[in-house]
Write a protein that holds these residues in place. Structure first.
Motif, mmCIF file in Angstrom:
data_model
loop_
_atom_site.group_PDB
_atom_site.id
_atom_site.type_symbol
_atom_site.label_atom_id
_atom_site.label_comp_id
_atom_site.label_asym_id
_atom_site.label_seq_id
_atom_site.Cartn_x
_atom_site.Cartn_y
_atom_site.Cartn_z
ATOM 1 N N LYS A 1 -4.251 -8.464 2.236
ATOM 2 C CA LYS A 1 -3.253 -7.535 2.785
ATOM 3 C C LYS A 1 -3.796 -6.104 2.778
ATOM 4 C CE LYS A 1 0.718 -10.199 1.050
ATOM 5 N NZ LYS A 1 1.862 -10.173 0.098
ATOM 6 N N PHE A 2 -4.469 -5.757 1.691
ATOM 7 C CA PHE A 2 -4.976 -4.385 1.544
ATOM 8 C C PHE A 2 -6.090 -4.066 2.539
ATOM 9 C CE2 PHE A 2 -4.108 -4.303 -3.358
ATOM 10 C CZ PHE A 2 -2.748 -4.351 -3.107
ATOM 11 N N TYR A 3 -7.068 -4.962 2.656
ATOM 12 C CA TYR A 3 -8.351 -4.600 3.256
ATOM 13 C C TYR A 3 -8.625 -5.199 4.636
ATOM 14 C CZ TYR A 3 -9.415 -2.651 -1.299
ATOM 15 O OH TYR A 3 -9.377 -1.900 -2.453
ATOM 16 N N THR A 4 -7.698 -5.988 5.177
ATOM 17 C CA THR A 4 -7.906 -6.500 6.528
ATOM 18 C C THR A 4 -6.808 -5.964 7.447
ATOM 19 O OG1 THR A 4 -6.518 -8.517 6.525
ATOM 20 C CG2 THR A 4 -8.691 -8.649 5.431
ATOM 21 N N ASP B 1 -3.138 9.151 -7.650
ATOM 22 C CA ASP B 1 -3.651 10.163 -8.576
ATOM 23 C C ASP B 1 -3.759 11.530 -7.915
ATOM 24 O OD1 ASP B 1 -5.722 9.318 -6.894
ATOM 25 O OD2 ASP B 1 -7.275 9.767 -8.380
ATOM 26 N N GLN B 2 -3.576 11.583 -6.570
ATOM 27 C CA GLN B 2 -3.663 12.841 -5.840
ATOM 28 C C GLN B 2 -2.298 13.504 -5.626
ATOM 29 O OE1 GLN B 2 -6.517 14.523 -4.489
ATOM 30 N NE2 GLN B 2 -7.391 13.198 -6.050
ATOM 31 N N ALA C 1 6.035 20.692 4.947
ATOM 32 C CA ALA C 1 4.978 19.695 5.081
ATOM 33 C C ALA C 1 5.249 18.566 4.091
ATOM 34 C CB ALA C 1 3.608 20.325 4.826
ATOM 35 N N TYR C 2 4.523 17.465 4.242
ATOM 36 C CA TYR C 2 4.900 16.237 3.549
ATOM 37 C C TYR C 2 3.707 15.605 2.832
ATOM 38 C CZ TYR C 2 8.734 17.103 6.731
ATOM 39 O OH TYR C 2 9.755 17.715 7.417
ATOM 40 N N ALA C 3 4.036 14.712 1.901
ATOM 41 C CA ALA C 3 3.026 14.013 1.107
ATOM 42 C C ALA C 3 3.338 12.518 1.089
ATOM 43 C CB ALA C 3 3.016 14.555 -0.324
ATOM 44 N N LEU C 4 2.277 11.700 1.121
ATOM 45 C CA LEU C 4 2.436 10.251 1.021
ATOM 46 C C LEU C 4 1.249 9.705 0.245
ATOM 47 C CD1 LEU C 4 3.532 7.818 3.821
ATOM 48 C CD2 LEU C 4 1.581 7.244 2.374
ATOM 49 N N THR C 5 1.526 8.866 -0.734
ATOM 50 C CA THR C 5 0.438 8.303 -1.540
ATOM 51 C C THR C 5 0.478 6.784 -1.553
ATOM 52 O OG1 THR C 5 1.749 8.490 -3.585
ATOM 53 C CG2 THR C 5 0.241 10.306 -3.063
ATOM 54 N N VAL C 6 -0.696 6.212 -1.818
ATOM 55 C CA VAL C 6 -0.853 4.760 -1.930
ATOM 56 C C VAL C 6 -1.289 4.443 -3.361
ATOM 57 C CG1 VAL C 6 -1.444 4.542 0.502
ATOM 58 C CG2 VAL C 6 -3.271 4.829 -1.177
ATOM 59 N N PRO C 7 -1.047 3.219 -3.829
ATOM 60 C CA PRO C 7 -1.405 2.885 -5.219
ATOM 61 C C PRO C 7 -2.912 2.897 -5.438
ATOM 62 C CG PRO C 7 0.081 1.235 -4.258
ATOM 63 C CD PRO C 7 -0.407 2.087 -3.137
ATOM 64 N N LEU D 1 0.813 -1.216 0.000
ATOM 65 C CA LEU D 1 0.000 0.000 0.000
ATOM 66 C C LEU D 1 0.850 1.270 0.000
ATOM 67 C CD1 LEU D 1 -2.868 -0.985 2.474
ATOM 68 C CD2 LEU D 1 -2.997 -0.764 -0.008
ATOM 69 N N PHE D 2 2.054 1.177 -0.494
ATOM 70 C CA PHE D 2 2.912 2.356 -0.553
ATOM 71 C C PHE D 2 3.232 2.679 -2.004
ATOM 72 C CE2 PHE D 2 7.051 4.391 -0.914
ATOM 73 C CZ PHE D 2 6.925 5.437 -0.019
ATOM 74 N N SER D 3 3.051 3.954 -2.372
ATOM 75 C CA SER D 3 3.375 4.389 -3.728
ATOM 76 C C SER D 3 4.543 5.371 -3.727
ATOM 77 C CB SER D 3 2.151 5.034 -4.393
ATOM 78 O OG SER D 3 2.463 5.477 -5.703
ATOM 79 N N ASP D 4 4.415 6.479 -2.978
ATOM 80 C CA ASP D 4 5.463 7.510 -3.011
ATOM 81 C C ASP D 4 5.342 8.394 -1.770
ATOM 82 O OD1 ASP D 4 7.617 8.919 -3.952
ATOM 83 O OD2 ASP D 4 6.641 9.613 -5.797
#
Length: 431
Positions: free
Chosen positions: A273-276, A199-200, A219-225, A13-16
């Motif tokens: 892994k994603f949803y539980t 996409d955000q 300030a910081y940014a974190l995105t998920v796939p 669940l990690f993109s950037d």
């Protein structure tokens, strides 16, 4: 590695993230927010990852903030969109905002004594009295048009790659409005991180840039796939394009449960892994167990259980499980008769149905009922042959030619489930 980021990475669940994000999380309890635009009176399963990210963030000792976009929802985010959204009336929008507030409060810990209890905010509260001239003078001058044009969400629309030529000024301003949300929360609430889908990224980093230029802050940014199925197709909708909603009135817990239960093996490995919230060791053990006996679909069953309980609660999960077992012949006639009309019709969705006067059903001989009265079988002769061959069931129980229908056989006081063989179903409804 920071425990929260480590959690995201092993779950896929990690993109950037921007430089320094991990150090910020290691340094202190950090406030972070994710925005939810009120485009309907319920969130759907496409929002579950964002909710889950906030829940993980809170579990790791940080403070989550859920932002409901009462202001930005009036415009609509162009990110990932090929056409401009229809604008909502203010009355409709405010109703949607209230619905989402109530829904989000079920998934995060808003009460308690801890410093990291969740917070719910609405950006309309700080945007409603902001005049256009004030916004242009105090905010707009800090971000150049060149900077805004360079964002992927804008470039795709202007290049025609999306199939639409350009975008309105209204949508063009969206990233600046979202950027201001971040600035406002940074200055007034000490928020130092915004999270969201990949996409955000452009909208979030506009906020970090605005904070740097306007407030001389960091300030910081974190995105998920963005989640897709293993075959690359869109996740979260039925084959007919229907959304799976988190509101039980819009998507029943039974249908919700079935969505997860029907995941392919490859999707189930990713989705658990994603949803539980199951720990790594438990998930890895489940995956290995599944590989040795995939036909038992233990992975899908556990996935469906965990997500349904999380969203709808234990009682609704147990009802959905019982209904599912009825469909696949793993329950008793008493279980079937105990179903209410709504759940019964959901379980047997698409099964042919015939309405008959209830007085013609109760007391009816089975031969007459399954032939002339209902039309389930073509003739009395066929009915007698099938009954003699022990292939006819009423409410999942085999019956013979001497069977007649009683009041107690009726499901929810009105339905009979007829069956020939394993898969040929027919519903009689007494009216």
């Amino acid at each position: 590695m920071d425990a929260f980021i480590e959690e995201l990475k092993w779950r896929g669940l990690f993109s950037d993230m921007t430089p320094g994000t991990e150090e910020q999380l290691d340094k202190e309890m950090t406030k972070a927010y994710i925005g939810f635009d009120p485009t309907a009176d319920s969130l759907h399963i496409g929002s579950l990852i964002q909710i889950k990210i906030l829940a993980h963030f809170q579990q790791h000792g940080h403070q989550p903030i859920a932002l409901v976009g009462g202001a930005t929802g009036m415009i609509g985010d162009p990110s990932g969109k090929s056409a401009e959204r229809n604008l909502l009336s203010e009355e409709t929008l405010l109703y949607y905002v209230d619905c989402l507030k109530n829904q989000l409060s079920r998934f995060l810990e808003f009460d308690g004594e801890g410093d990291n209890k969740a917070i719910l905010v609405n950006n309309y509260d700080w945007m409603k009295n902001f005049t256009f001239l004030d916004f242009a003078k105090n905010i707009g001058k800090h971000i150049t048009v060149n900077y805004m044009m360079a964002k992927d969400s804008v470039k795709k629309r202007f290049s025609g790659d999306s199939g639409v030529d350009g975008m309105s000024f209204t949508e063009f301003t969206y990233q600046l409005l979202q950027g201001y949300d971040y600035l406002h929360l940074y200055q007034n609430d000490g928020v130092k991180l915004q999270m969201g889908g990949s996409d955000q990224w452009g909208n979030i980093t506009t906020g970090t840039e605005l904070i740097r230029r306007k407030a001389q802050g960091e300030a910081y940014a974190l995105t998920v796939p963005l989640i897709t199925k293993a075959d690359g197709s869109k996740f979260g909708k039925s084959e007919s394009g229907e959304n799976y909603w988190l509101d039980a009135k819009k998507t029943s817990p039974y249908k919700f449960y079935q969505f997860w239960l029907n995941a392919t093996d490859s999707d189930a490995e990713r989705f658990i892994k994603f949803y539980t919230f199951l720990p790594k060791e438990k998930i890895e053990a489940l995956i290995e167990e599944h590989k040795t006996a995939a036909h038992e679909r233990k992975l899908q069953k556990k996935l469906a259980e965990e997500v349904t309980v999380w969203v709808h609660g234990q009682a609704e999960y147990e009802k959905a499980l019982k209904a599912s077992q009825i469909l696949f012949g793993q329950s008793t006639a008493e279980d079937l008769i105990s179903l209410d009309e709504e759940l019964f019709l959901q379980v047997f969705d698409g099964v042919p149905q015939k309405e008959i006067s209830k007085s013609e059903v109760v007391g009816s001989n089975i031969v007459d009922l399954i032939s002339e009265k209902s039309g389930f079988l073509k003739s009395k002769g066929e009915a007698k042959r099938e009954l003699a061959g022990n292939s006819i069931s009423v409410n999942k129980t085999k019956v013979g030619e001497d069977f007649s229908v009683s009041e107690s056989d009726l499901i929810d006081g009105k339905f009979l489930l007829l069956q020939k063989g394993k898969k040929n179903y027919f519903i009689v409804k007494g009216i």
